[in-house]
Design a protein around this motif. Structure first.
Motif, PDB file in Angstrom:
ATOM      1  N   HIS B  11       5.214  26.749  47.517  1.00 17.16           N
ATOM      2  CA  HIS B  11       4.938  26.864  46.646  1.00 17.16           C
ATOM      3  C   HIS B  11       4.485  25.755  45.555  1.00 17.16           C
ATOM      4  O   HIS B  11       3.980  25.720  44.804  1.00 17.16           O
ATOM      5  CB  HIS B  11       5.863  27.777  45.573  1.00 17.16           C
ATOM      6  CG  HIS B  11       5.990  29.512  46.149  1.00 17.16           C
ATOM      7  ND1 HIS B  11       4.860  30.523  46.201  1.00 17.16           N
ATOM      8  CD2 HIS B  11       6.944  30.100  46.892  1.00 17.16           C
ATOM      9  CE1 HIS B  11       5.176  31.146  46.545  1.00 17.16           C
ATOM     10  NE2 HIS B  11       6.578  30.960  47.437  1.00 17.16           N
ATOM     11  N   TRP B 211      -5.198  29.617  42.937  1.00 18.39           N
ATOM     12  CA  TRP B 211      -4.258  30.344  43.091  1.00 18.39           C
ATOM     13  C   TRP B 211      -4.503  31.781  42.555  1.00 18.39           C
ATOM     14  O   TRP B 211      -3.906  32.722  42.784  1.00 18.39           O
ATOM     15  CB  TRP B 211      -2.414  29.616  41.959  1.00 18.39           C
ATOM     16  CG  TRP B 211      -1.708  30.617  41.629  1.00 18.39           C
ATOM     17  CD1 TRP B 211      -1.044  31.218  42.199  1.00 18.39           C
ATOM     18  CD2 TRP B 211      -0.427  30.330  41.117  1.00 18.39           C
ATOM     19  NE1 TRP B 211       0.069  31.730  42.642  1.00 18.39           N
ATOM     20  CE2 TRP B 211       0.041  31.258  40.735  1.00 18.39           C
ATOM     21  CE3 TRP B 211      -0.604  29.605  40.100  1.00 18.39           C
ATOM     22  CZ2 TRP B 211       1.865  30.810  40.814  1.00 18.39           C
ATOM     23  CZ3 TRP B 211       0.634  29.059  39.341  1.00 18.39           C
ATOM     24  CH2 TRP B 211       1.779  30.488  39.602  1.00 18.39           C
ATOM     25  N   ILE B 212      -4.839  31.403  41.218  1.00 18.91           N
ATOM     26  CA  ILE B 212      -5.638  32.551  41.288  1.00 18.91           C
ATOM     27  C   ILE B 212      -6.665  33.406  42.236  1.00 18.91           C
ATOM     28  O   ILE B 212      -6.113  34.719  42.290  1.00 18.91           O
ATOM     29  CB  ILE B 212      -6.619  32.594  40.341  1.00 18.91           C
ATOM     30  CG1 ILE B 212      -5.980  32.268  38.548  1.00 18.91           C
ATOM     31  CG2 ILE B 212      -7.154  33.989  39.668  1.00 18.91           C
ATOM     32  CD1 ILE B 212      -6.650  31.331  37.641  1.00 18.91           C
ATOM     33  N   ASN B 214      -6.132  32.842  45.498  1.00 19.90           N
ATOM     34  CA  ASN B 214      -5.242  33.484  46.541  1.00 19.90           C
ATOM     35  C   ASN B 214      -4.626  34.824  46.476  1.00 19.90           C
ATOM     36  O   ASN B 214      -4.680  35.276  47.572  1.00 19.90           O
ATOM     37  CB  ASN B 214      -4.345  32.724  46.425  1.00 19.90           C
ATOM     38  CG  ASN B 214      -3.105  32.461  47.562  1.00 19.90           C
ATOM     39  OD1 ASN B 214      -2.266  32.982  47.137  1.00 19.90           O
ATOM     40  ND2 ASN B 214      -3.194  32.598  48.933  1.00 19.90           N
ATOM     41  N   LEU B 215      -4.435  35.132  44.982  1.00 19.64           N
ATOM     42  CA  LEU B 215      -3.805  36.117  44.405  1.00 19.64           C
ATOM     43  C   LEU B 215      -4.635  37.138  43.992  1.00 19.64           C
ATOM     44  O   LEU B 215      -4.471  38.073  44.734  1.00 19.64           O
ATOM     45  CB  LEU B 215      -3.346  36.342  43.164  1.00 19.64           C
ATOM     46  CG  LEU B 215      -1.878  35.558  42.811  1.00 19.64           C
ATOM     47  CD1 LEU B 215      -1.397  34.759  41.071  1.00 19.64           C
ATOM     48  CD2 LEU B 215      -0.534  36.277  43.169  1.00 19.64           C
ATOM     49  N   ARG B 218      -4.706  38.544  48.054  1.00 17.25           N
ATOM     50  CA  ARG B 218      -4.125  39.427  48.696  1.00 17.25           C
ATOM     51  C   ARG B 218      -3.880  40.752  48.165  1.00 17.25           C
ATOM     52  O   ARG B 218      -3.547  41.673  48.851  1.00 17.25           O
ATOM     53  CB  ARG B 218      -2.634  38.000  48.687  1.00 17.25           C
ATOM     54  CG  ARG B 218      -2.457  36.633  49.282  1.00 17.25           C
ATOM     55  CD  ARG B 218      -1.043  35.566  48.939  1.00 17.25           C
ATOM     56  NE  ARG B 218      -0.123  36.404  48.619  1.00 17.25           N
ATOM     57  CZ  ARG B 218       0.755  35.777  47.910  1.00 17.25           C
ATOM     58  NH1 ARG B 218       0.084  34.770  47.647  1.00 17.25           N
ATOM     59  NH2 ARG B 218       2.220  36.592  47.682  1.00 17.25           N
ATOM     60  N   ILE B 219      -4.468  40.361  47.168  1.00 19.03           N
ATOM     61  CA  ILE B 219      -4.408  42.007  46.288  1.00 19.03           C
ATOM     62  C   ILE B 219      -5.627  42.978  47.382  1.00 19.03           C
ATOM     63  O   ILE B 219      -5.296  43.731  48.139  1.00 19.03           O
ATOM     64  CB  ILE B 219      -4.733  41.925  44.684  1.00 19.03           C
ATOM     65  CG1 ILE B 219      -3.182  41.652  44.781  1.00 19.03           C
ATOM     66  CG2 ILE B 219      -4.823  43.597  44.654  1.00 19.03           C
ATOM     67  CD1 ILE B 219      -3.903  40.785  42.617  1.00 19.03           C
ATOM     68  N   LYS B 221      -6.372  42.698  50.049  1.00 20.81           N
ATOM     69  CA  LYS B 221      -5.925  42.058  51.729  1.00 20.81           C
ATOM     70  C   LYS B 221      -5.195  43.690  51.597  1.00 20.81           C
ATOM     71  O   LYS B 221      -4.902  43.886  52.946  1.00 20.81           O
ATOM     72  CB  LYS B 221      -5.868  41.373  52.032  1.00 20.81           C
ATOM     73  CG  LYS B 221      -4.952  40.895  53.612  1.00 20.81           C
ATOM     74  CD  LYS B 221      -4.673  39.581  53.845  1.00 20.81           C
ATOM     75  CE  LYS B 221      -4.042  39.425  55.139  1.00 20.81           C
ATOM     76  NZ  LYS B 221      -2.993  40.471  55.552  1.00 20.81           N
ATOM     77  N   LEU B 222      -4.353  43.367  50.709  1.00 22.33           N
ATOM     78  CA  LEU B 222      -3.243  44.917  51.150  1.00 22.33           C
ATOM     79  C   LEU B 222      -4.269  46.112  50.878  1.00 22.33           C
ATOM     80  O   LEU B 222      -4.391  46.396  51.823  1.00 22.33           O
ATOM     81  CB  LEU B 222      -2.371  44.344  49.402  1.00 22.33           C
ATOM     82  CG  LEU B 222      -1.308  43.800  50.152  1.00 22.33           C
ATOM     83  CD1 LEU B 222      -0.392  43.381  48.946  1.00 22.33           C
ATOM     84  CD2 LEU B 222       0.007  44.108  51.323  1.00 22.33           C
ATOM     85  N   ASP B 225      -6.590  46.059  54.425  1.00 25.64           N
ATOM     86  CA  ASP B 225      -5.037  46.829  55.547  1.00 25.64           C
ATOM     87  C   ASP B 225      -4.518  48.004  55.124  1.00 25.64           C
ATOM     88  O   ASP B 225      -3.882  49.076  56.460  1.00 25.64           O
ATOM     89  CB  ASP B 225      -3.737  45.902  55.246  1.00 25.64           C
ATOM     90  CG  ASP B 225      -4.043  43.964  56.300  1.00 25.64           C
ATOM     91  OD1 ASP B 225      -5.353  43.734  56.457  1.00 25.64           O
ATOM     92  OD2 ASP B 225      -3.120  43.626  55.840  1.00 25.64           O
TER      93      ASP B 225
END
Lengths: 73, 239
Positions: B11, B211-212, B214-215, B218-219, B221-222, B225
Motif C-alpha cells: 500500500h 487508487w480510485i 484501482n478500487l 476491483r469492485i 472485477k468482483l 467474477d
C-alpha cells in the motif's frame, strides 16, 4: 504503521517551517498568513481531505474483505 | 498495526499519495509564492488545478496501456482496468475543468474564455464521455472490449493533440501560460519554492487517481467474477 505515519508527518511539518523561514524578500499577504488565521482554512482542508482518505481506506478494506471471501469460496 | 508483513510494500503508493496531497494542501497555502499582478494569491491554484490535468493525463495514459494490453491478451480484466482508469481520468478532468472555470472567472474575467486550451479540454472531455457512452451501448463483452480499446487509443491521441499540441501552435493565442507564444509559465514554474510543492502534488494526485481507479476496478472485477461463477454453476446444473 502509526510510527511510520507520525515520523512522516513530523518531517512534513519540519519541511513547512524550514520553507516558511526561508528568506522573505517579496512581501505578499504575509500578514494574512500570520494574523489572518489562514491556518484555520488549512486545518479545515486537511480535515476534509483526511475524511476522503479515510473513506477510501474503508472502501479498500471492504473490497479486500469481499476478495478474501471470494478466494475462500 | 500491520497485520500482514507486506502491508507497506502493498500500500505504499496509496499512503505516499495521500501524504503528498496533504503536504501540498498545507504547504500550498502557507508556503511562499512569487507576487505577480492579476494572479496574486490565485497562483496557488497551480497546486490544485494544474495537478488535476497532470494526473488526468497520467491516469488516461494508464488506461490506454491496458487497452493496448487487452488487444494483445484478450483478457477481460485488462479491459475492465482500462475502463475504470478512464473513469477516474474523466473525474479528474471534470474537476480540472470546473476548477479552471472558477480560476478564470477571477483572473481572466469570465467563467469561460475562448481559449484554445479550454476548448481543447472541453472537446477531449466530450471525446471521453463518448467512450463511456460507446461502452454502455454494446452488450457483447468481447466486441465491446475490442471497440472500446481501439477507440481509447484514438481518444488518447486526440487528448494529447488538443491539450498539448494545438494550444502551443503559434497560430493560436492562448491565455494559458506557456501556450501560443505566451511564455509566462516559466516565470512561476521556475520558482523553486513552488516546484517543491507542485511536483509532490502532481505525484500525489496521480497516486490518488490510481487508487480510485484501482478500487472501482476491483469492485467491477468482483461483480464480473460473480457473474461468471453464476453462469458456470447454472451450466453445471443444467448438464
Amino acid at each position: 504503521m502509526m510510527k511510520y505515519l507520525l515520523s512522516f508527518l513530523f518531517f512534513l511539518v519540519q519541511a513547512c517551517f524550514s520553507l516558511l523561514s526561508a528568506g522573505n524578500e517579496v512581501e505578499m499577504a504575509t500578514g494574512m498568513r500570520s494574523e489572518g488565521k489562514i491556518y484555520v482554512v488549512v486545518a479545515v482542508l486537511c480535515i476534509v481531505f483526511t475524511g476522503i482518505v479515510l473513506f477510501l481506506v474503508r472502501l479498500e478494506r471492504r473490497v479486500n474483505k469481499l476478495e478474501k471471501e471470494k478466494t475462500d469460496l | 498495526m500491520a497485520t500482514q508483513p507486506s502491508f507497506i510494500s502493498k500500500h505504499w503508493w496509496k499512503i505516499t499519495g495521500a501524504l503528498f496531497v496533504m503536504y501540498s494542501i498545507i504547504e500550498g497555502f502557507l508556503g511562499k509564492v512569487p507576487a505577480l499582478p492579476i494572479l496574486h494569491e490565485t497562483i496557488r491554484n497551480l497546486y490544485f488545478h494544474v495537478t488535476m490535468w497532470f494526473a488526468m493525463i497520467f491516469v488516461l495514459g494508464g488506461s490506454v496501456v491496458y487497452s493496448i494490453r487487452y488487444l494483445s491478451t484478450g483478457s477481460v480484466y485488462d479491459d475492465l482496468r482500462a475502463e475504470h482508469m478512464a473513469s477516474a481520468g474523466i473525474l479528474l478532468g471534470l474537476l480540472g475543468i470546473t476548477t479552471g472555470s472558477v480560476w478564470a472567472r477571477f483572473t481572466w474575467g469570465g467563467w469561460w474564455a475562448n481559449d484554445p486550451k479550454l476548448n481543447g479540454a472541453a472537446i477531449s472531455l466530450l471525446i471521453y464521455l463518448a467512450y463511456v457512452i460507446l461502452r454502455s451501448s454494446m452488450d457483447e463483452e468481447q466486441k465491446r472490449a475490442r471497440v472500446a480499446a481501439v477507440y481509447n487509443i484514438f481518444a488518447f491521441v486526440l487528448l494529447i493533440v488538443f491539450l498539448m499540441v494545438y494550444p502551443r501552435l503559434n497560430q493560436v493565442d492562448s491565455l494559458h501560460p506557456g501556450n501560443g507564444g505566451n511564455p509566462a509559465f516559466s516565470s512561476y514554474d521556475l520558482d523553486s519554492n513552488m516546484r517543491l510543492v507542485f511536483y509532490p502534488a502532481v505525484a500525489g494526485w496521480i497516486m490518488m487517481g490510481l487508487w480510485i481507479a484501482n478500487l472501482s476496478y476491483r469492485i467491477a472485477k468482483l461483480r464480473y467474477d460473480k457473474l461468471m461463477w453464476q453462469s458456470e454453476n447454472n451450466l453445471l446444473i443444467e448438464e
